[in-house]
Design an enzyme around this catalytic site. Structure first.
Site, PDB file in Angstrom:
ATOM      1  N   ILE A  21       0.772  -1.262  -0.091  1.00  9.47           N
ATOM      2  CA  ILE A  21       0.038   0.026   0.035  1.00  9.47           C
ATOM      3  C   ILE A  21       0.891   1.344  -0.035  1.00  9.47           C
ATOM      4  CG2 ILE A  21      -1.846   1.248   1.207  1.00  9.47           C
ATOM      5  CD1 ILE A  21      -2.690  -1.618   2.297  1.00  9.47           C
ATOM      6  N   SER A  67      11.277  -3.593   3.590  1.00  9.00           N
ATOM      7  CA  SER A  67      10.619  -4.694   4.479  1.00  9.00           C
ATOM      8  C   SER A  67      11.459  -5.774   4.394  1.00  9.00           C
ATOM      9  CB  SER A  67       9.127  -4.907   3.911  1.00  9.00           C
ATOM     10  OG  SER A  67       8.264  -5.681   4.867  1.00  9.00           O
ATOM     11  N   LYS A  71      15.501  -5.982   6.412  1.00 13.59           N
ATOM     12  CA  LYS A  71      15.651  -4.732   7.424  1.00 13.59           C
ATOM     13  C   LYS A  71      16.901  -4.929   8.223  1.00 13.59           C
ATOM     14  CE  LYS A  71      10.957  -3.948   8.273  1.00 13.59           C
ATOM     15  NZ  LYS A  71       9.793  -3.577   9.118  1.00 13.59           N
ATOM     16  N   ASP A  83      19.332   6.351  16.708  1.00 16.03           N
ATOM     17  CA  ASP A  83      19.038   5.760  17.860  1.00 16.03           C
ATOM     18  C   ASP A  83      18.133   4.765  17.958  1.00 16.03           C
ATOM     19  OD1 ASP A  83      20.994   7.419  19.008  1.00 16.03           O
ATOM     20  OD2 ASP A  83      19.544   8.723  20.181  1.00 16.03           O
ATOM     21  N   ASN A  92      14.060   0.339   8.684  1.00 12.32           N
ATOM     22  CA  ASN A  92      13.073   0.287   7.630  1.00 12.32           C
ATOM     23  C   ASN A  92      13.079   1.581   6.693  1.00 12.32           C
ATOM     24  OD1 ASN A  92      11.788   2.169   9.177  1.00 12.32           O
ATOM     25  ND2 ASN A  92       9.888   1.368   8.940  1.00 12.32           N
ATOM     26  N   VAL A 230      -0.990  -5.492  14.690  1.00  8.58           N
ATOM     27  CA  VAL A 230      -0.148  -4.965  13.704  1.00  8.58           C
ATOM     28  C   VAL A 230      -0.646  -5.343  12.595  1.00  8.58           C
ATOM     29  CG1 VAL A 230       1.974  -4.675  14.998  1.00  8.58           C
ATOM     30  CG2 VAL A 230       1.573  -6.864  13.678  1.00  8.58           C
ATOM     31  N   GLY A 253      -3.540  -2.592  12.219  1.00  9.04           N
ATOM     32  CA  GLY A 253      -2.076  -1.992  11.730  1.00  9.04           C
ATOM     33  C   GLY A 253      -2.113  -0.939  10.625  1.00  9.04           C
TER      34      GLY A 253
END
Length: 289
Positions: A21, A67, A71, A83, A92, A230, A253
């Site tokens: 998406i 994705s 990652k 951080d 990501n 999620v 999610g």
């Protein structure tokens, strides 16, 4: 959308990714903000990851989203990490800034921004119960510690306990937030922790099939517990349906996807993504009730 010689490129890189998406969200953001950019989906094999990162600089791209399965694999090709990315151990979003590639992780930021914007939930001083210790859960847990969560309990499968402890113990040590990692098959212990929680999160893929349940159907939720998943396809997972049947507020999610994209978009362009407008478009596009 007018593409010309000044148009800059951004992309999402994964395998598979054609179902994503993200191009819909980012291209609508480019259009509405007037930023001269275009966003595409690149499905690449792992052996092409290094050259893909080189091309960000070569073609002066804004950057890329990543994705699975890239990652962690992307980290050796980056100049630095933020951080949050360092704490999570995964990236990501890659930001192209002053000729450098900076690895960032917006998953946890996007998750808690969605809870704040769509449900009015603030994580500071809250008790959390998280189901699963994989990538999505780790990002949420790390961000919760950075945002001041009071206490976090993670439930995962017995066979994943050792791996989950190894990945999450450094986060607990670095932030000082109390954290327990327990076996998901102890339903009595699960019930006790859920009863004392402000937020329950399913960070696993259980429920994506539309019928699997990550917790026993006998679990009782306390009155004000926010239940989050999620997963966004299906939009109402079995966990969310169980929570709704008990009168609890829920969230899937899709908001996390939107607000992690908004964080990436701002990092690339310096512009705020028009999230209200895009949310309305997502609701219409996917017929969300």
């Amino acid at each position: 959308m007018n593409i010309d010689g000044y148009t800059r490129l951004a992309a999402v890189v994964a395998k598979p990714i054609k179902h994503s998406i993200s191009p819909f969200i980012h291209n609508l953001a480019f259009k509405e903000t007037g930023v001269n950019g275009v966003y595409v989906a690149w499905e690449i094999p792992e052996e092409d990851l290094a050259v893909t990162l080189e091309n960000i600089k070569r073609y002066d791209m804004f950057g890329i989203n990543l994705s699975m399965p890239y990652k962690q694999a992307v980290i050796p090709y980056l100049d630095s990490l933020t951080d949050s990315a360092r704490l999570i151990g995964a990236v990501n979003t890659v930001i192209h800034q002053d000729g450098l590639l900076i690895g960032h992780n917006t998953d946890g930021i996007g998750f808690f921004k969605s809870l704040e914007k769509l449900r009015g939930f603030q994580v500071r001083n809250k008790r959390l119960t998280i189901l699963g210790g994989g990538g999505a859960s780790t990002a949420i847990i790390a961000q919760a510690t950075l945002d001041g969560a009071k206490e976090i309990t993670i439930f995962c499968r017995q066979q994943s306990l050792e791996r989950t402890q190894a990945s999450l113990t450094p986060i607990a040590r670095a932030t000082g937030v109390p954290m327990q990692i327990l076996a998901l098959d102890d339903s009595q212990l699960l019930q006790e922790h859920i009863t004392n929680s402000d937020l329950l999160v399913n960070g696993t893929s259980v429920g994506m099939d539309g019928y699997s349940q990550p917790v026993p159907s006998t679990i009782r939720f306390p009155e004000n517990l926010l239940v989050a998943d999620v997963i966004y396809q299906p939009f109402e997972t079995p966990l969310l349906k169980l929570a709704q049947s008990q009168g609890n507020p829920t969230i899937n999610g899709l908001g996390m996807l939107l607000f992690q994209a908004a964080e990436a978009f701002q990092s690339w362009t310096g512009q705020e993504m028009p999230t209200d407008l895009i949310w309305d478009q997502l609701v219409q596009k996917y017929d969300i009730k």
